[in-house]
Structures are given as C-alpha cells and as structure tokens.
Design a protein around this motif. Sequence first.
Motif, PDB file in Angstrom:
ATOM      1  N   LEU A 528       0.847  -1.019  -0.319  1.00  0.00           N
ATOM      2  CA  LEU A 528      -0.018   0.265   0.359  1.00  0.00           C
ATOM      3  C   LEU A 528       1.083   1.314   0.432  1.00  0.00           C
ATOM      4  CD1 LEU A 528      -2.491  -1.024   2.945  1.00  0.00           C
ATOM      5  CD2 LEU A 528      -2.996  -1.046   0.085  1.00  0.00           C
ATOM      6  N   ASP A 529       0.323   2.384  -0.759  1.00  0.00           N
ATOM      7  CA  ASP A 529       1.381   3.588  -0.166  1.00  0.00           C
ATOM      8  C   ASP A 529       0.081   3.881   0.691  1.00  0.00           C
ATOM      9  OD1 ASP A 529      -1.430   5.087  -1.556  1.00  0.00           O
ATOM     10  OD2 ASP A 529      -0.229   5.158  -3.626  1.00  0.00           O
ATOM     11  N   ASP A 530       0.449   5.184   1.389  1.00  0.00           N
ATOM     12  CA  ASP A 530      -0.318   6.523   2.162  1.00  0.00           C
ATOM     13  C   ASP A 530      -1.652   6.580   2.079  1.00  0.00           C
ATOM     14  OD1 ASP A 530       0.776   7.951   0.833  1.00  0.00           O
ATOM     15  OD2 ASP A 530       0.735   9.479   1.905  1.00  0.00           O
ATOM     16  N   GLU A 531      -2.132   6.900   0.896  1.00  0.00           N
ATOM     17  CA  GLU A 531      -3.256   7.083   0.911  1.00  0.00           C
ATOM     18  C   GLU A 531      -3.873   5.856   0.789  1.00  0.00           C
ATOM     19  OE1 GLU A 531      -4.113   9.316  -2.772  1.00  0.00           O
ATOM     20  OE2 GLU A 531      -2.421  10.681  -1.841  1.00  0.00           O
ATOM     21  N   ASP A 532      -3.339   4.838   0.354  1.00  0.00           N
ATOM     22  CA  ASP A 532      -4.347   3.649   0.601  1.00  0.00           C
ATOM     23  C   ASP A 532      -4.458   3.309   1.911  1.00  0.00           C
ATOM     24  OD1 ASP A 532      -4.003   3.126  -2.191  1.00  0.00           O
ATOM     25  OD2 ASP A 532      -1.816   1.856  -2.457  1.00  0.00           O
ATOM     26  N   LEU A 533      -3.540   2.798   2.448  1.00  0.00           N
ATOM     27  CA  LEU A 533      -3.937   2.955   3.987  1.00  0.00           C
ATOM     28  C   LEU A 533      -5.155   3.438   4.743  1.00  0.00           C
ATOM     29  CD1 LEU A 533      -2.948   1.084   6.388  1.00  0.00           C
ATOM     30  CD2 LEU A 533      -1.303   3.323   6.576  1.00  0.00           C
ATOM     31  N   GLN A 534      -4.643   5.095   4.442  1.00  0.00           N
ATOM     32  CA  GLN A 534      -5.968   5.483   4.900  1.00  0.00           C
ATOM     33  C   GLN A 534      -7.780   5.296   4.809  1.00  0.00           C
ATOM     34  OE1 GLN A 534      -4.991  10.120   3.650  1.00  0.00           O
ATOM     35  NE2 GLN A 534      -3.037   9.807   5.177  1.00  0.00           N
ATOM     36  N   ILE A 535      -7.439   5.107   3.438  1.00  0.00           N
ATOM     37  CA  ILE A 535      -8.438   4.409   2.826  1.00  0.00           C
ATOM     38  C   ILE A 535      -9.215   3.045   3.666  1.00  0.00           C
ATOM     39  CG2 ILE A 535     -10.127   3.655   0.439  1.00  0.00           C
ATOM     40  CD1 ILE A 535      -8.101   5.366  -0.794  1.00  0.00           C
ATOM     41  N   VAL A 536      -8.074   1.994   3.496  1.00  0.00           N
ATOM     42  CA  VAL A 536      -8.178   0.308   4.667  1.00  0.00           C
ATOM     43  C   VAL A 536      -8.805   0.701   5.333  1.00  0.00           C
ATOM     44  CG1 VAL A 536      -6.869  -1.088   4.492  1.00  0.00           C
ATOM     45  CG2 VAL A 536      -6.991  -0.202   2.704  1.00  0.00           C
ATOM     46  N   LEU A 537      -8.281   2.275   6.239  1.00  0.00           N
ATOM     47  CA  LEU A 537      -8.344   1.811   7.372  1.00  0.00           C
ATOM     48  C   LEU A 537      -9.880   3.183   8.357  1.00  0.00           C
ATOM     49  CD1 LEU A 537      -4.288   1.130   9.033  1.00  0.00           C
ATOM     50  CD2 LEU A 537      -6.335   0.266   8.824  1.00  0.00           C
ATOM     51  N   LYS A 538      -9.963   3.846   7.451  1.00  0.00           N
ATOM     52  CA  LYS A 538     -11.309   4.396   7.269  1.00  0.00           C
ATOM     53  C   LYS A 538     -12.290   3.725   8.758  1.00  0.00           C
ATOM     54  CE  LYS A 538     -13.969   7.516   5.440  1.00  0.00           C
ATOM     55  NZ  LYS A 538     -14.877   8.312   4.512  1.00  0.00           N
ATOM     56  N   PRO A 539     -13.257   2.598   8.657  1.00  0.00           N
ATOM     57  CA  PRO A 539     -13.289   2.236   9.190  1.00  0.00           C
ATOM     58  C   PRO A 539     -13.048   2.300  10.840  1.00  0.00           C
ATOM     59  CG  PRO A 539     -13.325   1.156   7.250  1.00  0.00           C
ATOM     60  CD  PRO A 539     -12.046   1.693   7.203  1.00  0.00           C
ATOM     61  N   TYR A 540     -12.119   1.381  10.663  1.00  0.00           N
ATOM     62  CA  TYR A 540     -11.640   1.455  12.425  1.00  0.00           C
ATOM     63  C   TYR A 540     -10.351   2.572  13.073  1.00  0.00           C
ATOM     64  CZ  TYR A 540     -12.574  -2.878   9.669  1.00  0.00           C
ATOM     65  OH  TYR A 540     -12.704  -3.608   8.503  1.00  0.00           O
TER      66      TYR A 540
END
Length: 630
Positions: A528-540
């Motif tokens: 992942l990149d930083d923006e991917d990580l933010q999207i993946v973890l948005k619910p958590y």
Amino acid sequence: MQMAAARLRNAAAIVILCSLFLDSTSAEGHAKWSIGQIEDPPADAPTCAAFSKETLSKYAEDGFLLITVMDKIVMRKFGTSWVKNVETSGIKYWMVAALDPWTSRALGHMGVKQCFNAPMDKLKYHGSSNGYQWGSHHWHMTTWNKVHLIKAVYELGFHVIHSDTDVTWFRDPMPYFSKYKNGPVDAIFATDALETQNKEGDEGLEAMTSPYININTGVYFVRQWDKGVQFFEKWLSLQDKNIGHDQDGLNTLVRGVNHRGEKQQGFPKQDQARRLVECAQVPGAFVSFLPVSMFGNAYTYVTGRVHEKVKHPLYEVHWVWSGSTMESKQQTMRDAMKFWDPMEYYTTPNVITMDLWVPQPFSDYNDVKFDDTEKMILFHIYAANAQLRQVYYGFIAALALNRVIVIPKFQCYCAKNWYMTQSCHINGEPHTTFPYDCALSHMLRVKRLLHGLQVSHGTKKTSMLTIREHSFLDHPNIPKEMKASRLVLVPADKPRDQGDTGPISPGALRSLEVQPDGSSKLVVPWPLDDEDLQIVLKPYVDTFRIIHFSNATKIMGRGFHDAVLHQKFDEAVKKMTTHWCCRSPRDQERFNATDKVDLRILPKERDPQADNYVVMYGVKPGMGGYEQVT
C-alpha cells in the motif's frame, strides 16, 4: 472508467487527509511531550528554604545526607525524574540544592519541601546560561560550584553522598555506605570503568581500585573525618590552576602523576589488600571506588547488564555513556521507565507499533577474538541497517495515520563508542553478551527525532512524526483501556499485482477477527501507499488506540503516493540516523576502512549507496536468511 475511479480515489483521499491533518495542535502537543522538559514556574511560586544546619538536619538520617545540586538547565530536563526516583526508591535523607531562583521556584511549584537555596557566599561562580553545552565555560564553572556546595554541607557535620541530577536511584544506598562511616576508607567515588572485578557475593569496595582508573564525580561519598575539610579545600584549590573541571581536579588530587603523567602532581600509594588508594596530594586521606555492578552507568546498565551478570544489588545508574546530548540520556532513561513524564505523555497519543525482524548472527559470535573484530562490525552494521529499513516504513505509516510511533526494540551486535572497540566490547570488558537492547542513540539521532519530523511540498504536508520508547506500553501509566484497544494488521498471502494502482476494492478486505488476547486482526492487501492505508483503515482508525503492523515493510511497500513528497521524506529521514564507531587504528589500516560507519535507513532501491557492504571472512549479507525480511 479508469478516470472516474481515479477521481473517486482522490476525493476519498482528500477527505481523509483533511480529517487527519487539520489538527496541527495535536501534533505539536505530541512533540512537546516528547521533548520532555518542564515549563517555567509562576513568578509567585513558593521557593526553597534558606541554607542552614537546622534546615538540613530535619532530613538527615544517622548523620547522612544525599545531595544533588541543580541549576535551571538540568532542572528543566532531569529535576522531576531525580526527585521522583529518589522518592520511589525509599530514600528519605535527600535534599536538592537550588543554584538559582528559577530552580528554587520550580521545585517549590512541584511541591518539593526537601530543598534549600544555595548559599551564594559559598560559591565562586554566579553566572548563568540558557542552554546545555558540555565543556562550555558555564558547564565547567558549575561543576566546581557543586563541590563548593558539597563542602558547605560537609562543614555542617554531615556524612555526604553527592549525586548528579542525571543519576537514577533504584534503591536506598544506606546499607552500602553506612558500612564505611567509621573507615578505613574516607571517601568512595564512582569511576568511568565498564567492568568490575567483584565476583558474585562480593558487595564491598571495588576489587580493582587503583590510581590508574579514572574517577567520575557523578556519585561519591565522603564520611566525617579529621582531614575531610582539608580534602575539600585541597580539591577546590585546583580550580584556578587550569586543571579543567571538578572531575579533572579530583583525579589530579587523588591519582597525581597517574592522571596526566605530571610528576609535580605527586605520587599516590596503593593498598591493594584493603582496596584503598592514599591520595597523592592529601597524605593520610584514603579513597576507594564504587563497583559499577552496583553503582553503574548507561554502558554497564544497557550494554553490559553487569549487575545481572554478577548478581549484585543495583543502587543507581549515572546516565553517562548514553550519547552526546541531554536528550540521549533522557531517552535511555525512558527505555528503563525511569524518566518521569507528565500523564498526558502516556494517555493522549494513539499509536502504531510494529514487529521487527532481526538478523541472527553466526554461531560463535560471542567468542570472536580481537583480531577478528571486523567480522563482528560488518554483521552489526548489516543487522542495524536491516532493522532501520523496516522502521522506515513504520515512520511512513505513522505519518499517514497522524499517529505516534512506538519505536521497536532494536538489537545491537557491537557496542558504540567514541574510540575503538575490542571484539565489539569497550575497553575489553568481559560482561556484555550480544545482542543487547540498543539505546536509541546507537541507531538514531535522538535530539532531532524528539523534535519531530515533518515534510511538505506545495500545499501538501505530512503530519508531525513523533515517537515513544520501546517500553512505552509496559509503563504503569498506560491506561488499561488503551492496551485493550488494539488492531493487528496482517498482510494477505499474496501481494497485489504491480500494475494494480487503482482504489482498494471493498472485497479485498476481510472482516475483523477477534484474537485470544482480545485484540482484533485485519488481513490487508499489500503493498500500500499512504493514501491506500488511509482508505483501508477509514472504518477502524477512530476505533483503535493501537494499530500494530505485523510487517510494515510489506504493508507500506509503496511508501507515499506523491512521488515528490516521498523524495522529501527520504531526504529528511536519512538525517535521523546516526553512525557506528569505532574501528581500531590497526583495522582501519588493515582493511583500508574508516573509523566510523554511517547507518542507513533508506530501502536499498531508494539508496544508491546501499550495496557498499564489504564481504570478508566469508560473511555475506545473504547468509542465514539475512535478506529475508518476512
């Protein structure tokens, strides 16, 4: 379709970036707590008592007083920790001497009663400074002021135990010092030694006491005896003779010719059977040394673990040998959970943590002889870089999520120093077993790191990177609910396709799995990149106080989405690493090598000089799975 997907991805990223980075006050607050110094006290704060025998007698025990002398510089950084550690160790007979009004008010504001204002007429220097600089004029003169102050206390009739403020007391030393209040030793001093010759069960004076060992004035005991005042007067008479600081003066006084080879300084006499040295310049004054197994320093505590090896009670650690800055000492104290931070330091941050893969050395690593030290150095540098390159991705994750990173427990395979090692030990000491838990200053530049790292270009800016020590979550001040709120990220079995740069599909995420320890596990796509990580973890991200990366290298393998920001980060983070030192002059010549080696944090594919690894003695980077960061 691809353009629409890209727009969707960018919109989602912008929303998350705004929510994460809007509150800059929070980032600045975390940096403030990391720096760890107390604020100015109120102008009307209560102050310490006046210097008098009556005041000091209130706190003496059997004629003993433990004294530390503080000015504003050391009070700001170490004052609170010294007081709190003395109190928790059960010592009752302590007092703080305040060298200036600011320190007096700061102690009063803390509620400290066991303090007194230094009598100005007893001191020779009345200057001040706004910052710490080892070896400066202010530093030199303040070391002598401490001796003037201790002499003033001694003249009131007390047995005096002096302690620098960057000393942590682990237990009450009265059982040790009370044995000697009637002699035969008159004064007992700490040393710069890194080993002891006292065996298990021998808890007396240092067996290798001799005039050839350098004395350290950080901790010492002087009993009441008929030559005591003369001893201090002779010591202080050296202040105006260009000897150096107080410690140089004492080494000249006691060791004479053995200090700097100057015959005019006199000749000490050694009584090896009684572990005593008769002072070169005060005949009839007998001194001895404190074993580093009981009265240690940062090297004997962190690297050698000497007290454990010989099973001696540990009374104190003087945090010298921690690095060249006050911040390095502070962080080593934090590792040991002996630096007293405000409660907000522990309760406010949401953190990320990470596993760390550590290369394993060859089987006879701890038996390598001096002539083969280079073999150990090469492995240590490789192992250090392998660990730093994993933390590189942890830093990116922390910046992406606007969280504080708990630095993992680095492992070191060669001691760091400012002069040569021998089989990776300093001065040939026999106690250290590799690996040991590194002090942070052995891997990273602590002062820079504690002040935070932030990069930007144009309108884009990361959050502020701030850190916590590896022992952070073990501290008793960590709330139980924080420890219970933990999400573990595990990379999926297979990586994403190299060409897969589109938005993360909801189908790529599995549901949370509750683990036996109560934490939750989430399997995530990678890299992942930083923006991917933010999207993946948005619910958590707002649910869990701790987000743990089981493999930050895999999960954050694409770094920053913005290439320019990624390059800016590389330029900033590589300035955070320190160097290892030092090769022996002989090995520098044998291998055409430098004394120092800069450690490297950038991944090999982003570091053009990463392959400058010298292969010799058959030790290659790929051996033993060294390249396999799983």
